[in-house]
Design an enzyme around this catalytic site. Structure first.
Site, PDB file in Angstrom:
ATOM      1  N   LYS A 111     -25.759 -25.433 -24.384  1.00  0.00           N
ATOM      2  CA  LYS A 111     -24.908 -26.130 -23.422  1.00  0.00           C
ATOM      3  C   LYS A 111     -25.753 -27.042 -22.553  1.00  0.00           C
ATOM      4  CE  LYS A 111     -21.003 -23.201 -23.403  1.00  0.00           C
ATOM      5  NZ  LYS A 111     -20.071 -22.449 -22.593  1.00  0.00           N
ATOM      6  N   ILE A 118     -27.607 -30.729 -18.164  1.00  0.00           N
ATOM      7  CA  ILE A 118     -26.582 -29.712 -18.453  1.00  0.00           C
ATOM      8  C   ILE A 118     -25.292 -30.368 -18.958  1.00  0.00           C
ATOM      9  CG2 ILE A 118     -27.463 -28.024 -16.792  1.00  0.00           C
ATOM     10  CD1 ILE A 118     -25.167 -28.924 -14.918  1.00  0.00           C
ATOM     11  N   CYS A 119     -24.634 -29.611 -19.822  1.00  0.00           N
ATOM     12  CA  CYS A 119     -23.342 -30.077 -20.302  1.00  0.00           C
ATOM     13  C   CYS A 119     -22.286 -29.654 -19.294  1.00  0.00           C
ATOM     14  CB  CYS A 119     -23.005 -29.434 -21.647  1.00  0.00           C
ATOM     15  SG  CYS A 119     -23.946 -30.117 -22.982  1.00  0.00           S
ATOM     16  N   LEU A 120     -21.475 -30.628 -18.840  1.00  0.00           N
ATOM     17  CA  LEU A 120     -20.436 -30.316 -17.854  1.00  0.00           C
ATOM     18  C   LEU A 120     -19.103 -30.095 -18.589  1.00  0.00           C
ATOM     19  CD1 LEU A 120     -21.509 -32.863 -15.180  1.00  0.00           C
ATOM     20  CD2 LEU A 120     -21.844 -30.409 -15.148  1.00  0.00           C
ATOM     21  N   TRP A 148     -21.847 -23.955 -13.819  1.00  0.00           N
ATOM     22  CA  TRP A 148     -22.675 -23.856 -15.032  1.00  0.00           C
ATOM     23  C   TRP A 148     -23.612 -22.662 -14.887  1.00  0.00           C
ATOM     24  CZ3 TRP A 148     -27.581 -23.822 -16.984  1.00  0.00           C
ATOM     25  CH2 TRP A 148     -27.694 -24.086 -18.351  1.00  0.00           C
TER      26      TRP A 148
END
Lengths: 177, 853
Positions: A111, A118-120, A148
């Site tokens: 992720k 970071i992947c939101l 997250w």
């Protein structure tokens, strides 16, 4: 504003909104914008402190205030896991949200984009676009990083991908340096 | 770089450096509190708010509640729960605790109210009251949203202090208002002079108030008036008495009423209940009895004992005088007849008299002394008696009334009934007479007749047949008077006739006998007389019946005797008659002689029969009517035709008709007609005629002959011997008894010519001639010795002749023997005749007739 837990939402609403639409290249307007960013951050930080929920430290890495660095942490099973945090203000800011990076966790979870960004959640982007230019750095932290961390860190800890700094003191120190 | 920005950086840095506050979660806190409670560190009750975020101690809660109450004065417990945020249960508990500890607080309908709040309310009310002068409690209660009872209980202690007014019947009034209404009540009550229902008064007062107050006026309740009124009565401002809380009787009225009753009663010694009721006393009897204990309560009025004394004295007076008294006339006019009878029953003298049978009360109010009644009764009895004793006098009347009846009713049944009755007895007569009288008195005889008819019709259908039968039975009973049934019937008919003494008739009779009716000023003598008549009537009837019965039993014996006698005589004479009648057949071929003989027979034999028959029937009739008839034993004397006719007419009905027919036939020339008429009469009178049969005829003839013989032998008159001798000869020869008059003797003698042998006939002829000449001589001269001699001679010759005829077997032989004597005698006779002839020159015409004969 679905997609977030109620605590996050209530917190978000308490962060003061910004007014100036200006990117880093807009000179004085950006300075004005930066002041608002600071005010929002102060409010958010003090809010966190008052709720005994302080979870990050950041500061501007350059005088223009386009690069920010600091630390963020999450307490899981009475253990504090602390990570480096860094992000740049994009040129199209505030139309584009800043990409938050946790370089220490790069490659440890999927992720995350390459470079530790970071992947939101899918909800983040439209919400940000909708609230441009009222959302600032404080909002991005509150909406993006806090959830997250709360979601990923317990998994990562349980899967053993990350260890407490007491166990991995040397390696983490190495990395920090 | 911008100062401000730096400042902000610094601030941000500072904010991040600042120590973050330490926080416990709620869950932790709750656990911690529980732990503390477990450990006993917190040793008191902890309440928590409804939000669950707070703990609160009861003391704190109470304090908060108390503060809240103090602030508002009146708080709902529910509101308190909201305000304090504590559960209602705890709030209620604490509120109760609070209220019970504080006398100034009260818990009403879930609300806690302080006294000061009420004080405030009372003040407000007072203010309003002073403005409006009256407030309805219900209005206040609605305003305050509490029960009116609560308002009442709250206001009551404050009325007079905080509230300057008066609480009455759910309303508050100012003293001024109360005074005004009070004045109204007083005025109204004082204005009332007759008993009144107070609510009616209050209604009118309410109307008055509504008018004066206009639309704003609140209706004043009756109880308010009532309480004011009661207060006035208690203070003596108005006088009177209150009954059952609503009936007001002013003293003025009561006094007037009492005085009125008193004055009337003392003046008149009585008072009418109606009058008392008119004075407004609902139960006059009780009222009067309680007031005048000595008075007497009667049916329609209340009397003083003096009334009784008055009546008593007058009644006593009447008894002493043997008179009567009408209580109604003695008593005041308002006494009814029941009252009068009641008063009479209270009179000691009347009671005594009644007890000792000295007086009698009739028709409620009339008191008759026995003496008076006795006198009246005796007179009435005499009256009826005279009526009965005079049947023939009233017979004509009865006849006329009867025809009247018949004409009006054309009821054959009743007619026949009546005639049957008449035929039965002449007793019908007196009541007929009475009826006639009644008719006269009523003036409407037609109506009367119809009425009478009705009376008859009542009895007619059943009685008519019975009566006819009865008449037969009665007639047979005359013949043999021993049958009990007949007697009973007679009694019955008697009762019928007695019933006809009607009360009206009595009243008519009594009226003239009691002259003081008019004096006493009785307007309606009928009312007075009717009870008297009805009282006397049965007595009269009884006495009459008794008398009749006595007379009847007494007369029955005599009647029987009379009838028996009559029958006997009738038998005898009728048989003879029949016997004689037979002899008439011998002369049928000679009309003149036959007529002569018929006439003679009728005169000699039939007339006495008719006479004694008529006389005896009359006697019997009288006896049967209970009338004292004179003894008819001596009535053997002959009657004149006029006497006969009157007698016959006095007989009842058909009997009289038949009798008249008989009398008529007596005058006729035929014996047969007489015989049939006589039979009819005898049949009607209930006697029996014996038929002559062979055996009887023979014995009769025999006795007749014997009789003739004895008569001849005893006889000394030659003239009378001759017909007897002739008769004897006829008996001897024809077996028939001939009754021949003197004139027919010669014919009779000539008739014997064929039957006797010549000598005998000659003798007979001579004898006859001698007798005729003797008669002529007798007509000429009397007292001559020679004539007497011839007399004896002739008599002797006749006797001898008869003796010879009787006593010898050979009749003619003896006749022959006697012949010489006879011849001798005849010469003498001739001599005598010549002498007589000389002597009676003067009476030549007589002589000629004799010679002719």
């Amino acid at each position: 504003m679905e997609g977030w837990d109620p605590t996050t939402k209530s917190t978000l609403t308490q962060i003061p909104l910004l007014t100036t639409r200006a990117g880093p290249r807009d000179g004085a307007a950006w300075t004005q914008r930066l002041k608002e960013e600071y005010k929002a951050l102060i409010a958010y930080t003090s809010m966190n402190k008052s709720k005994d929920n302080d979870w990050f430290r950041i500061s501007a890495a350059n005088p223009e205030g386009t690069r920010w660095t600091g630390k963020c942490w999450y307490i899981h099973n009475l253990l504090k896991y602390e990570f480096d945090l860094q992000f740049d203000i994009p040129v199209t800011y505030p139309a584009t949200a800043p990409e938050l990076e946790l370089p220490q966790l790069d490659g440890k979870t999927h992720k995350m984009y390459r470079g530790g960004k970071i992947c939101l959640t899918v909800h983040f982007k439209p919400l940000w676009a909708k609230n441009c230019p009222r959302f600032g750095i404080a909002h991005a932290l509150c909406l993006g990083l806090a959830p997250w961390l709360a979601a990923e860190i317990p998994i990562l800890v349980d899967s053993g991908m990350i260890k407490h700094k007491d166990d991995t003191a040397s390696s983490s120190e190495d990395q920090n340096q | 770089m911008d100062e401000e920005l730096l400042e902000l950086q610094r601030q941000f840095e500072f904010a991040q450096q600042a120590k973050s506050s330490v926080r416990l979660s709620e869950r932790n806190v709750v656990e911690l509190v529980q732990k503390l409670q477990q450990l006993g560190i917190i040793d008191f009750d902890l309440l928590h708010t409804t939000s669950g975020k707070e703990y609160i101690t009861p003391e704190q809660l109470r304090k908060e509640i108390g503060e809240e109450i103090k602030k508002l004065g009146r708080v709902s417990v529910i509101d308190l729960a909201d305000i304090t945020g504590v559960d209602l249960y705890h709030v209620e508990k604490q509120a109760e605790h609070l209220v019970s500890n504080d006398p100034n607080l009260m818990l009403v309908n879930g609300e806690i109210i302080t006294n000061s709040y009420w004080d405030g309310v009372a003040e407000e009310i007072n203010e309003r009251l002073q403005e409006c002068s009256q407030i309805v409690l219900a209005e206040i209660a609605a305003q305050l949203q509490v029960g009116s009872e609560l308002v009442l209980s709250i206001l009551e202690p404050r009325v007079g202090t905080l509230i300057k007014g008066r609480l009455e019947g759910g309303q508050l009034y100012t003293p001024a208002y109360v005074a005004r209404v009070n004045a109204m009540v007083r005025g109204a009550a004082r204005g009332v002079f007759v008993p009144l229902n107070l609510p009616a008064l209050w209604n009118s007062l309410q109307g008055l108030l509504a008018e004066t107050d206009g639309a704003s006026g609140v209706a004043v309740e009756g109880s308010f008036f009532q309480s004011l009124f009661n207060g006035l009565v208690k203070e003596g401002e108005i006088l009177g008495s209150l009954r059952a809380g609503v009936h007001w009787t002013p003293t003025v009225f009561a006094v007037a009423q009492k005085e009125c009753v008193d004055s009337f009663f003392s003046q008149n010694s009585y008072i009418d209940y109606g009058a008392v009721q008119k004075l407004g006393i609902p139960q006059p009897v009780q009222y009067l009895q309680s007031r005048y204990s000595e008075g007497i309560a009667l049916d329609t009025l209340f009397a003083h004992p003096s009334i009784v004394e008055m009546l008593d004295s007058s009644a006593e007076d009447a008894f002493e005088r043997g008179s009567w008294v009408d209580a109604l006339s003695v008593l005041p006019s308002s006494f009814s007849s029941q009252d009068a009878s009641k008063v009479l029953s209270l009179c000691p003298s009347v009671q005594n008299a009644l007890k000792s049978n000295k007086a009698i009360i009739l028709g409620d109010s009339y008191v008759f002394s026995n003496g008076f009644l006795q006198v009246l009764f005796d007179r009435l009895e005499n009256d009826t008696e005279t009526l009965n004793l005079d049947p023939s006098a009233s017979l004509g009347l009865s006849d006329s009334s009867q025809t009247n009846n018949d004409a009006s009713s054309n009821d054959a049944l009743s007619g026949s009934n009546e005639t049957g009755k008449l035929g039965l007895s002449g007793k019908q007569a007196p009541d007929k007479g009475s009826k006639k009288k009644k008719g006269k008195s009523m003036g409407n005889s037609k109506m009367e007749a119809a009425e009478v008819d009705l009376d008859y019709q009542e009895t007619a259908p059943t009685k008519s047949k019975k009566n006819q039968k009865k008449s037969k039975v009665a007639s047979s009973s005359h013949a043999s008077d021993s049958r009990p049934g007949a007697k009973k019937d007679n009694d019955k008919t008697k009762e019928d006739s007695l019933n006809c003494i009607s009360e009206e008739w009595l009243i008519q009779k009594i009226k003239p006998m009691v002259p003081d009716i008019e004096e006493q000023g009785i307007e309606d003598p009928e009312a007075f007389l009717a009870p008297l008549a009805s009282y006397l009537r049965p007595k009269l009837l009884n006495s009459l019946k008794e008398r009749r019965k006595a007379a009847f039993t007494q007369n029955a014996q005599r009647m029987k005797r009379v009838m028996d006698n009559l029958q006997r005589k009738l038998d005898e004479s009728f048989l003879n008659m029949q016997l004689y009648e037979k002899a008439l057949d011998l002369f049928e071929d000679d009309p003149s002689t036959s007529v002569l003989l018929h006439k003679h027979l009728l005169r000699s034999t039939a007339t006495p029969i008719v006479d004694f028959l008529l006389l005896d029937l009359d006697t019997h009739n009288k006896l049967k009517n209970g009338i004292e008839a004179e003894d008819s034993e001596k009535t053997e004397s002959t009657l004149s035709p006029g006497d006969r006719n009157t007698l016959a007419k006095s007989l009842p009905g058909p009997l009289s008709q038949k009798a008249l027919a008989v009398i008529e036939s007596l005058e006729a020339k035929r014996v047969e007609t007489f015989m049939t008429a006589l039979r009819a009469l005898v049949d009607e009178s209930g006697l029996v005629l014996k038929k002559l049969d062979k055996k009887l005829e023979r014995t009769l003839l025999h006795s007749y002959r014997k009789d003739l013989l004895s008569q001849i032998s005893a006889e000394s008159d030659p003239v009378s011997i001759l017909p007897k001798v002739v008769s004897l000869l006829y008996v001897q020869i024809h077996g028939k008894a001939l009754q021949a008059p003197g004139r027919a003797i010669s014919i009779a003698v000539t008739r014997l010519k064929d039957k006797l042998d010549d000598e005998a006939f000659k003798i007979l002829q001579d004898y006859q001639a001698a007798t005729v000449s003797l008669l002529a001589l007798m007509a000429g001269a009397t007292g001559d010795v020679s004539i007497f001699f011839y007399f004896t001679l002739i008599v002797f010759s006749g006797k001898t002749l008869v003796y010879l005829i009787e006593h010898t077997q050979s009749f003619y032989g003896f006749l022959f023997i006697c012949y010489i004597d006879f011849v001798l005698m005849f010469t003498y006779l001739n001599l005598a005749l010549c002498m007589l002839y000389d002597m009676s020159q003067k009476n030549s015409h007589k002589f000629t007739t004799i010679v002719m004969v």
